[in-house]
Design an enzyme around this catalytic site. Structure first.
Site, PDB file in Angstrom:
ATOM      1  N   SER A 292      -7.923   3.250  -5.221  1.00 20.05           N
ATOM      2  CA  SER A 292      -7.550   1.527  -5.821  1.00 20.05           C
ATOM      3  C   SER A 292      -8.688   1.114  -6.749  1.00 20.05           C
ATOM      4  O   SER A 292      -9.028   1.378  -7.201  1.00 20.05           O
ATOM      5  CB  SER A 292      -6.556   1.651  -5.739  1.00 20.05           C
ATOM      6  OG  SER A 292      -5.356   0.712  -6.445  1.00 20.05           O
TER       7      SER A 292
ATOM      8  N   ASP B 226       2.295   8.940  -8.467  1.00 22.07           N
ATOM      9  CA  ASP B 226       2.227   7.303  -9.096  1.00 22.07           C
ATOM     10  C   ASP B 226       3.014   5.554  -9.563  1.00 22.07           C
ATOM     11  O   ASP B 226       3.308   6.637 -11.033  1.00 22.07           O
ATOM     12  CB  ASP B 226       0.943   7.322  -9.174  1.00 22.07           C
ATOM     13  CG  ASP B 226       0.460   5.605  -9.186  1.00 22.07           C
ATOM     14  OD1 ASP B 226       0.470   4.872  -8.609  1.00 22.07           O
ATOM     15  OD2 ASP B 226      -1.601   6.005  -8.796  1.00 22.07           O
TER      16      ASP B 226
ATOM     17  N   HIS C  19       1.268   7.396  -4.962  1.00 24.28           N
ATOM     18  CA  HIS C  19      -0.132   6.262  -5.280  1.00 24.28           C
ATOM     19  C   HIS C  19      -0.537   6.339  -3.431  1.00 24.28           C
ATOM     20  O   HIS C  19      -0.246   6.118  -2.149  1.00 24.28           O
ATOM     21  CB  HIS C  19       0.093   4.965  -5.678  1.00 24.28           C
ATOM     22  CG  HIS C  19      -1.282   3.820  -5.650  1.00 24.28           C
ATOM     23  ND1 HIS C  19      -2.659   4.085  -6.358  1.00 24.28           N
ATOM     24  CD2 HIS C  19      -1.749   2.864  -4.828  1.00 24.28           C
ATOM     25  CE1 HIS C  19      -3.217   3.611  -6.373  1.00 24.28           C
ATOM     26  NE2 HIS C  19      -3.166   2.827  -5.231  1.00 24.28           N
TER      27      HIS C  19
END
Length: 331
Positions: free
Chosen positions: A126, A245, A311
């Site tokens: 991320s 996501d 995610h």
């Protein structure tokens, strides 16, 4: 495997890590303040990891992932980047601080590790992914060979999802952000504000943002040609997008996509309609090749991959083939 809590803007829904086995001290495969240096026992290229928001350099999830890497490449040297040695402080540093100052410290940290001096591969989770890209563009000494980014916000985030109930750190950061994401305070003290890219306030973003707008060379009179040279020196840039996501908004940011700005006087979108996305190859900075992405792509060195799911839900089917292909090359 599911990595620990990961947020996209100090105000995103935290993820829960899987229950992981207890790791004994001699099992820890990381070079970090919390563990003794593990020497490279084989002639393969070392690896650097940068955790995401809500995580820390030697959390159970990071240690577990490093162990899985060593199952694929036995003896590989792994370093986990830290901003603070204390795990709680390192987690807070993912919410609060100045990204540019943190990057300067990380460049010195990497330069001081003997095992990395001949170059390394890197994986960013991320926000750790765009931070590693910034390292490549601004420093890259020692140099990165292959950079893999999982669910990273390369074109920033454009929405502010709610915090989970009881997540005090997230709630504090979110309240601070309400005072203005493009205020001087937010742009120098709130990490995620420094990669918040509002498609309807692009002129303000370009005027005040000193991190994302910088590494993407979006400001025409402030283009740094070194960034393009350094990024183009990568062997591969592997961009991994999560198919479901909802944390990274828009999820296409992981592939350098962004929401299309709303033209003045444009008709509002119908309720439920999706806002158009500008894909990577239609981005003005890609077309002008301001930071080397187009050069890299036209060489066939930009790899677009998809992890199925939400995610940071990284299955073995997703990460393992990428680690086998792009990590641990013979020295």
């Amino acid at each position: 495997m599911r990595l620990p809590r990961e947020l996209a803007f100090s105000l995103l829904l935290p993820l829960t890590s899987l229950a992981l086995p207890t790791l004994e001290a001699d099992q820890i495969p990381l070079s970090s303040p919390a563990s003794a240096l593990v020497k490279n026992h084989t002639n393969v290229r070392p690896l650097v990891l940068w955790h995401g928001l809500g995580d820390s350099h030697s959390s159970p999830g990071m240690l577990k992932f490093a162990n899985l890497i060593r199952d694929v490449h036995p003896g590989i040297f792994v370093h986990s980047i830290y901003i603070e040695e204390n795990l709680d402080a390192d987690q807070r540093a993912g919410f609060f601080g100045n990204v540019n100052e943190q990057l300067e410290g990380v460049s010195q940290q990497i330069a001081g590790i003997d095992e990395l001096k001949h170059g390394f591969d890197a994986i960013g989770f991320s926000q750790g992914g765009q931070f590693l890209r910034a390292y490549v563009e601004r420093y890259n000494s020692p140099s990165v060979h292959n950079l893999l980014t999982f669910g990273s916000q390369h074109m920033g985030v454009s929405d502010l999802p709610l915090c989970a109930p009881g997540d005090v750190l997230c709630q504090i950061a979110r309240r601070a952000a309400r005072f203005g994401v493009y205020s001087k305070y937010a742009q120098t003290n709130l990490i995620q504000a420094q990669y918040f890219r509002d498609p309807d306030q692009l002129s303000t973003y370009l005027e005040v943002n000193e991190f994302l707008a910088s590494i993407n060379n979006e400001v025409a009179n402030a283009v740094n040609n070194t960034y393009a040279d350094n990024l183009a020196s990568l062997e591969h840039l592997v961009l991994i997008l999560f198919s479901e996501d909802k944390t990274v908004v828009p999820k296409e940011s992981s592939w350098f996509g962004s929401y299309e700005p709303k033209d003045e006087g444009a008709v509002a979108l119908l309720p439920g309609a999706e806002r158009p996305i500008i894909p990577m190859r239609l981005q003005p900075t890609y077309i002008a090749d301001t930071f080397g992405l187009r050069t890299l792509d036209e060489r066939g060195a930009v790899i677009l991959e998809v992890c199925e799911g939400e995610h940071m839900r990284i299955s073995e089917e997703c990460w393992k083939p990428l680690v086998e292909r792009f990590v641990g090359a013979p020295l």
